[in-house]
Structures are given as C-alpha cells and as structure tokens.
Design a protein around this motif. Structure first.
Motif, PDB file in Angstrom:
ATOM      1  N   LEU A 107     -13.831   0.968  21.280  1.00 47.71           N
ATOM      2  CA  LEU A 107     -13.110   2.144  21.791  1.00 47.71           C
ATOM      3  C   LEU A 107     -12.072   2.616  20.774  1.00 47.71           C
ATOM      4  O   LEU A 107     -11.990   3.806  20.461  1.00 47.71           O
ATOM      5  CB  LEU A 107     -12.431   1.795  23.117  1.00 47.71           C
ATOM      6  N   THR A 108     -11.309   1.687  20.221  1.00 45.76           N
ATOM      7  CA  THR A 108     -10.264   2.034  19.253  1.00 45.76           C
ATOM      8  C   THR A 108     -10.857   2.594  17.969  1.00 45.76           C
ATOM      9  O   THR A 108     -10.335   3.561  17.407  1.00 45.76           O
ATOM     10  CB  THR A 108      -9.401   0.797  18.946  1.00 45.76           C
ATOM     11  N   ALA A 109     -11.958   2.006  17.504  1.00 48.58           N
ATOM     12  CA  ALA A 109     -12.587   2.492  16.279  1.00 48.58           C
ATOM     13  C   ALA A 109     -13.161   3.897  16.464  1.00 48.58           C
ATOM     14  O   ALA A 109     -13.106   4.725  15.547  1.00 48.58           O
ATOM     15  CB  ALA A 109     -13.691   1.529  15.845  1.00 48.58           C
ATOM     16  N   ARG A 116      -2.326   4.078  17.167  1.00 48.26           N
ATOM     17  CA  ARG A 116      -0.872   4.251  17.053  1.00 48.26           C
ATOM     18  C   ARG A 116      -0.318   4.647  18.413  1.00 48.26           C
ATOM     19  O   ARG A 116      -1.082   5.040  19.303  1.00 48.26           O
ATOM     20  CB  ARG A 116      -0.547   5.305  16.011  1.00 48.26           C
ATOM     21  N   PRO A 117       0.993   4.569  18.599  1.00 50.71           N
ATOM     22  CA  PRO A 117       1.558   4.999  19.881  1.00 50.71           C
ATOM     23  C   PRO A 117       1.236   6.472  20.161  1.00 50.71           C
ATOM     24  O   PRO A 117       1.301   7.313  19.259  1.00 50.71           O
ATOM     25  CB  PRO A 117       3.058   4.807  19.700  1.00 50.71           C
TER      26      PRO A 117
END
Length: 192
Positions: A107-109, A116-117
């Motif tokens: 998901l992050t990739a 990042r925030p």
C-alpha cells in the motif's frame, strides 16, 4: 488497524486512531477489536488443514505481543526463556503475520502519500486512507501478486467456540496451528 488475507488484501480496516496510540489500545477500543474479542466476526466453521485428514481447526486472527489473548486471537510467546517448541511456534506465527506487514508495504509503495505525514484534516485523511485501501484491493484483484506456493502459506484454518478468556485453550489452539506437522517448513528448525 487492519486484517489482511494471504493475498495481501485488506479484509477489515479501522481508521481514525492517532499514530502514537499503541496497537492494543487502538484494537481494544475499535469496533473491529470489540467484535473480535466478543467472537462476533462471523468466521467460517472449523475445518481440517488442506491436504490433511486431521481434526478440524478453528479460524483465528494473529496479533503481536501487544494484544490481549482471546479465543480467536493468537499472539507470540514472551521472548524470554523459550524452549525449542515455543521458538518454532513464534517463528511460524511471525511468518503468518508477515502478510499484513507486506500488505502495508505494498500500500505504501503504491500510494506514496503514506511515506510522510499527511498535511490533511483528520476527516479528509480518513477518506484518503479508505480510498487507498479500496484501490489497493481492486488492483490486487485485477493484477494479483505472483507468489510461489512453496514459499507462501495461503490458508489459515478455522475457529471453534472456546471460553472467552481461556488462555490455556487459546495457547493449545496456537500449538495446534503452528506446531503440527501439516504446516512444517523444512528450514524452521535452523531458523530459530
């Protein structure tokens, strides 16, 4: 807080807690956590491990050591003074837990906003996370990840009704799941 399957798809998510809140507190106070602790997640009936004629095994959730034990949630043994069987159990449990960790990594990739925030209002951030989870699952449905069945465990068998806080009964299920021959992997003994 999320539940993921063996294909790295999110099955259930609970969005809205602050990132600094520990996992157990988030889980215990979330609607999903309350349903799991109450045994109200609608899990399938117990069944034997695939390819075996062993006893029916209950479906369970896997958590980390921060979670409180309950009838349908397995967690690792404390890391101090473990015997060989307990180290094998912890190794195999962590092997199963990697699916949810990998789902977050995928998901992050895919959606770099999570690196990042977020500079968004909390309400809008919730909507962005929900949309990302839905798109993540949709993309995995259209283009599944290639996984080698020899290296990836793709099933997690069933859940029986146990006394709600019976720690010994839950640990027995954990032993059945992660110490029985049906799930043995050739390298487990030298990994622990």
């Amino acid at each position: 807080m999320t539940i993921a399957d063996a294909q790295y798809r999110f099955i259930a998510v609970d969005i809205g807690a602050y990132g600094r809140t520990n996992d157990y507190r988030v889980f215990k106070t979330s609607a999903m956590g309350r349903r799991i602790y109450a045994g109200e997640m609608g899990l399938p009936e117990p069944r034997a491990f695939p390819g075996t004629d062993g006893p029916p095994m209950p479906f369970v959730f896997i958590g980390d050591k921060a979670f409180q034990m309950c009838a349908n949630l397995l967690k690792p043994y404390s890391s101090r003074g473990l015997d060989h069987r307990q180290r094998i159990y912890n190794y195999r449990l962590s092997h199963a837990r990697r699916y949810v960790e990998c789902a977050f990594g995928i998901l992050t990739a895919k959606w770099r906003i999570f690196t990042r925030p977020m500079q968004l209002s909390p309400e809008f951030a919730d909507e962005v996370v929900k949309a990302s989870v839905v798109l993540h699952n949709f993309l995995l449905t259209k283009e599944p990840l290639n996984t080698d069945p020899e290296e990836v465990e793709t099933t997690l068998p069933g859940l029986q009704q146990l006394p709600r806080r019976s720690t010994l009964a839950v640990m027995r299920i954990g032993d059945d799941y992660f110490l029985m021959e049906a799930g043995r992997v050739p390298w487990q003994d030298w990994m622990v």
